[in-house]
Scaffold this motif. Structure first.
Motif, short mmCIF file in Angstrom:
data_model
loop_
_atom_site.label_atom_id
_atom_site.label_comp_id
_atom_site.label_asym_id
_atom_site.label_seq_id
_atom_site.Cartn_x
_atom_site.Cartn_y
_atom_site.Cartn_z
N LEU A 150 4.44 5.76 -5.18
CA LEU A 150 4.47 5.83 -6.64
C LEU A 150 3.53 6.93 -7.15
N ARG A 151 2.34 7.02 -6.58
CA ARG A 151 1.39 8.06 -7.00
C ARG A 151 1.94 9.45 -6.67
N ARG A 152 2.54 9.57 -5.48
CA ARG A 152 3.10 10.87 -5.09
C ARG A 152 4.25 11.26 -6.03
N LEU A 153 5.07 10.28 -6.36
CA LEU A 153 6.19 10.53 -7.26
C LEU A 153 5.70 10.93 -8.64
N ARG A 154 4.72 10.21 -9.14
CA ARG A 154 4.21 10.50 -10.49
C ARG A 154 3.59 11.89 -10.56
N ALA A 155 2.79 12.23 -9.55
CA ALA A 155 2.15 13.55 -9.55
C ALA A 155 3.20 14.66 -9.54
N GLY A 168 6.71 5.57 -16.01
CA GLY A 168 7.14 4.32 -15.37
C GLY A 168 6.50 4.14 -14.01
N ALA A 169 6.40 5.23 -13.24
CA ALA A 169 5.74 5.16 -11.93
C ALA A 169 4.28 4.79 -12.09
N GLY A 170 3.62 5.39 -13.09
CA GLY A 170 2.22 5.09 -13.32
C GLY A 170 1.99 3.65 -13.75
N GLN A 171 2.84 3.15 -14.64
CA GLN A 171 2.69 1.78 -15.11
C GLN A 171 2.91 0.78 -13.98
N LEU A 172 3.92 1.02 -13.15
CA LEU A 172 4.18 0.10 -12.04
C LEU A 172 3.02 0.11 -11.06
N SER A 173 2.49 1.30 -10.76
CA SER A 173 1.36 1.39 -9.83
C SER A 173 0.16 0.62 -10.37
N HIS A 180 0.83 -1.21 0.00
CA HIS A 180 0.00 0.00 0.00
C HIS A 180 0.86 1.26 0.00
N GLN A 181 1.85 1.30 0.89
CA GLN A 181 2.70 2.50 0.98
C GLN A 181 3.57 2.65 -0.26
#
Length: 538
Positions: free
Chosen positions: A266-271, A290-295, A260-261
């Motif tokens: 990942l969402r925080r990084l992508r934003a 890449g962050a979005g795809q992994l999430s 979860h964390q």
């Protein structure tokens, strides 16, 4: 000195190939030595919590006392080594008194009881090392094989060690990164390991199998930051939540909160990356994607965890047993999700390495004028507000998929608003007034509440979908008892889904993303930041 290194876990299947590579051939032949060490901390792990590792290690015939500091970028650590000769020494922290890490350690120890440091665990490692020249510098390859040990006699516990370390000896940090990418990841399929031997030994000493969850906390940029400053803060603060938790998950043992964390990080990084990236900044956009795809790839596993942890599930099962005391529970089969296997792919490991690579970049000496402040970033934030506002206003017409999409937009907007909370809007800069700060806090709270309500609604709607699928499955095989339970689940969930929808609608309608002031600005043609090209929305 400053130690720049990366560490990788080696699966058993790859050990022979990695060993042959490190051993080398011809003139470049490796040397082997046995390393036996004791690691010191307080029973409360005060040093570990502060990012220190303190050890006495026998290296061949010589003992060395070593102090290491934290690695804020995933590969750079402060390290101070003190050779002590062949006699078995006693620990003495004053040996590091003239080093910055030693001074920070002394300050910490001054707050603790005298004699608090103890030898908590030890290591017994065979290390094979070889220098390797690269176009960007010389690195040292170190292959460690052995065990971490804690306890004595019948209470002795151990955990195996099979690691590759790539350490910079001369040249640029890029030498480590390129060697890691080309050999560790692409050639051998190894996985990045942010958990140090000190951390893993501490877990062993406490008889634990999981590192603590690295929580993703709110990050606040400030108005005096350049874009490069803001990028460094973003990457540094997302490092442990993303790569630290990934290391634990890739080990094959983790708790749901690790996943979860990691996804929150990942969402925080992508934003943040999407806020900072200009339209022609291909590299940052690729990192964000890449962050979005992994999430997204981790979504199914996280949804399974959320369903298993949902508070209403136990209540529903208790209600079913109350209605049918003699009935057996028929749970829908849940296919196993190999989250560790996903993280171990070269594609994902390459992306994780790229995050560390961005952190290791040298700071630019001169920034273009448009990158010297964060005020222009408000233009992108304004676009996200407008797009989200459109969905908020037509919430009553959204279907399940539309509500899920709005939830994602609200989460992204909340993370972006957190980042920009302390950054004045508009090209003129200036400081935020108390009224503006309070207004932002209220709006942020409303966006967070709406996203939370939509999250609770989504969990119930996923449960409904699973119950429908289960009903269709058991009806097809004429399984009457299982069909009865699936039908009960549908009847139990529907009214609760309607109640959750009402609460979500109320929270969403309380979100005010635009107001009269914004309308007046638009009417006068006043903009708070230079216009930006419209980017593709989620």
């Amino acid at each position: 000195m400053t130690e720049i290194e990366l560490r990788f876990q080696i699966p058993e299947s790859q050990w022979p190939a990695v060993r042959r590579w490190v051993a080398g051939t011809g003139k470049s032949v490796a040397t082997e030595e046995r390393l036996q060490a004791s690691y010191f901390d307080t029973p409360e792990r005060d040093l570990a919590h502060a990012g220190f590792a303190l050890r006495l290690r026998r290296e061949g015939e010589v003992w060395v006392q070593t102090l290491k500091g934290a690695a804020p970028d995933g590969m750079t650590r402060l390290e101070h080594n003190v050779p002590l000769g062949a006699e078995i020494p006693q620990l003495d922290v004053t040996r590091h008194a003239d080093h910055p890490a030693g001074q920070a350690l002394q300050a910490l120890l001054a707050t603790l009881p005298e004699g608090a440091l103890q030898a908590l665990f030890r290591t017994d490692i065979l290390r094979l090392t070889r220098p390797l020249r690269t176009p960007h510098g010389t690195v040292e390859l170190a292959l460690d094989h052995g065990a971490l040990l804690a306890g004595e006699g019948e209470s002795l516990r151990s955990t195996p060690v099979a690691e590759l370390e790539i350490e910079l000896k001369s040249g640029e940090a890029r030498a480590v990164l390129e060697t890691a990418r080309q050999w560790a990841i692409e050639r051998f399929g190894l996985s990045l390991e942010l958990r140090t031997k000190a951390l893993r030994g501490d877990l062993l000493a406490r008889n634990l199998d999981c590192a603590p969850v690295a929580a993703s906390h709110a990050i606040h940029w400030t108005g005096d930051m350049s874009r490069d400053d803001a990028l460094h803060v973003l990457l540094r603060e997302c490092l442990e939540p993303v790569i630290g938790n990934a290391s634990q998950i890739a080990s094959g043992r983790h708790r749901p909160e690790h996943l979860h964390q990691m996804r929150v990080g990942l969402r925080r990084l992508r934003a943040g990356l999407r806020l900072l990236a200009t339209d022609d900044d291909v590299a940052l956009h690729a990192l964000a994607e890449g962050a979005g795809q992994l999430s997204r790839r981790l979504t199914a596993a996280r949804d399974a965890d959320a369903q298993a942890e949902a508070g209403w599930r136990g209540t529903m099962l208790a209600a079913w047993h109350a209605e049918r005391p003699s009935a057996a529970s028929e749970a829908a089969p849940v296919p196993p999700i190999d989250v560790a296997g996903l993280l171990l792919t070269p594609e994902i490991q390459g992306w994780l390495l790229a995050v560390i690579g961005w952190l290791a970049r040298p700071a630019p000496e001169h920034l273009p004028e448009e990158e010297q402040g964060l005020a222009p970033v408000h233009a992108q934030l304004a676009q996200w507000r407008a797009a989200t506002d459109k969905q908020v206003k037509r919430f009553d017409r959204l279907d399940v998929e539309g509500r899920h999409h709005l939830r994602r937009r609200l989460r992204r907007l909340r993370l972006a608003m957190e980042l920009m909370f302390a950054v004045p809007g508009g090209a003129d800069g200036g400081k935020l007034s108390r009224k503006e700060i309070e207004g932002r806090a209220r709006q942020l709270a409303r966006v967070h509440e709406a996203a939370q309500r939509l999250g609770a609604l989504n969990d119930l709607e996923v449960g409904l979908s699973q119950a429908r699928e289960q009903l269709a499955l058991v009806m097809a095989r004429s399984d009457v008892p299982a069909a009865a339970q699936a039908g009960f689940s549908l009847g139990w969930l529907r009214p609760r889904q309607r109640q959750a929808l009402e609460k979500a609608a109320k929270a969403v309608k309380a979100v005010k993303l635009t107001g009269p002031r914004d309308a007046a600005k638009r009417a006068k043609g006043v903009k708070s930041a230079p216009p930006a090209k419209r980017r593709k929305q989620d």
